[in-house]
Design an enzyme around this catalytic site. Structure first.
Site, short mmCIF file in Angstrom:
data_model
loop_
_atom_site.label_atom_id
_atom_site.label_comp_id
_atom_site.label_asym_id
_atom_site.label_seq_id
_atom_site.Cartn_x
_atom_site.Cartn_y
_atom_site.Cartn_z
CB SER A 238 3.44 14.32 0.47
OG SER A 238 3.62 15.38 -0.46
NE ARG A 239 5.49 12.59 6.67
CZ ARG A 239 6.65 13.10 6.29
NH1 ARG A 239 7.08 12.89 5.05
NH2 ARG A 239 7.39 13.81 7.14
CD GLU A 268 7.50 5.51 4.63
OE1 GLU A 268 7.04 5.97 3.57
OE2 GLU A 268 8.23 6.19 5.41
CG HIS A 287 10.48 8.00 2.87
ND1 HIS A 287 9.48 8.03 3.80
CD2 HIS A 287 10.82 9.31 2.66
CE1 HIS A 287 9.21 9.29 4.15
NE2 HIS A 287 10.03 10.07 3.46
#
Length: 320
Positions: A238-239, A268, A287
């Protein structure tokens, strides 16, 4: 002709056909925009009415300095890159792509879990290093291997991706429970809704599928980790900011959590100082859960459809 600016197309555009977007207006595409430089973002938006962003933040200041801005198209599901309150005050339409990557991210969630439990990557590497050919036995394994059948998967959040993850888990004959901040009605008799504390207590695997909000930042921290099984596996597609990385790294290194497998981190690209890089049993990918070609083609297609709908006066996928 309406001016359209794409702030960060590099990750998307090297193998996609953008002609459908170009047909909608006077398009200016940038591969990258400095996410920390408000002035660069403002200068690139310039007098555009429509701006498309993937990860470039559009904050309150940027919005205040972009008087011609009428529409922001987020090329993704999460909308934490845009100051939504400011867009409401300025009557700027904001849209997202709510379900473009549901299948890909659910698939990748299980890729992470299967890597932790099956150790395919490690053993492939060891075979190519001649560990098998030089060994005395027909088999060997370097790390523990686990079956998923009968294990309990606890899903935090229950949107489109989470529901697909639940079905995959059921196919593996796992027990599936979930927690959602708003109760959900479910028809499946194999699926159980529980409190967050109960989920953390009983789950062998905990998978995060919630958006980043002020309420969900650092959801996984020393307190919540203490409620989990010491041999639990934590998954995050998700995050990155949903977990306190220092607390998780400490739990891994002190054997209070078996493994973390994550596709996202708090900053990131990942910083060399991120504590997860030196934590044991920590699996990190850059990611990429959203990135299959088919998924990105869908992302572009819906982005174009959203803008076309906006230009025709029938807005779809508006989030503000």
């Amino acid at each position: 002709m309406v001016k359209i600016v794409l702030l960060d197309g590099y990750d998307l555009n090297n193998d996609l056909n953008w002609e459908t977007l170009r047909s909608l207006g006077d398009c200016v595409f940038y591969d990258r925009t400095k996410t920390s430089d408000d002035n660069e973002i403002i200068s690139r938006i310039d007098n555009a009415a429509i701006v498309i962003t993937h990860k470039t933040p559009i904050n309150k200041y940027v919005i205040s300095q972009s008087p011609n801005l009428k529409y922001i198209g987020i090329m993704g599901t999460g909308y934490d890159v845009v100051d939504i309150d400011s867009t409401r005050k300025k009557n700027i339409v904001v849209t997202n792509i709510p379900t473009y990557a549901s299948d890909a991210v659910a698939q990748f969630t299980f890729s992470l879990l299967l890597e932790v439990t099956g150790q395919v990557g490690l053993h492939n590497q060891l075979v190519h290093q001649n560990r098998w050919s030089q060994g005395p036995d027909f088999t060997f394994w370097e790390k523990p291997l686990f079956e998923l059948k009968g294990k309990t998967l606890g899903i935090i959040g229950f949107g489109h991706i989470a529901q697909k993850v639940a079905k995959l888990a059921h196919a593996f004959e796992m027990n599936v429970v979930f927690y959602n901040h708003l109760p959900k009605e479910v028809q499946e008799n194999w699926l159980k809704q529980v409190s967050l504390d109960e989920l953390l207590k009983i789950s062998d695997v905990v998978s995060l599928h919630i958006i980043q909000t002020p309420q969900t930042l650092n959801l996984i921290n020393k307190t919540t980790l203490a409620k989990m099984k010491r041999n639990a596996i934590l998954l995050n597609t998700s995050r990155g900011k949903l977990i306190n990385e220092n607390d998780v790294a400490e739990a891994l290194n002190n054997h209070k959590l078996y493994a973390l497998a994550t596709d996202v981190v708090s900053k990131e690209p990942i910083r060399e100082t991120n504590p997860l890089l030196k934590a044991i049993n920590c699996y990190i990918t850059p990611h990429i859960a959203w990135a299959p070609l088919e998924t990105r083609e869908r992302l572009l297609s819906v982005t174009v459809s959203n803008i076309r709908a906006y230009l025709s006066g029938s807005i779809v996928n508006q989030i503000n």
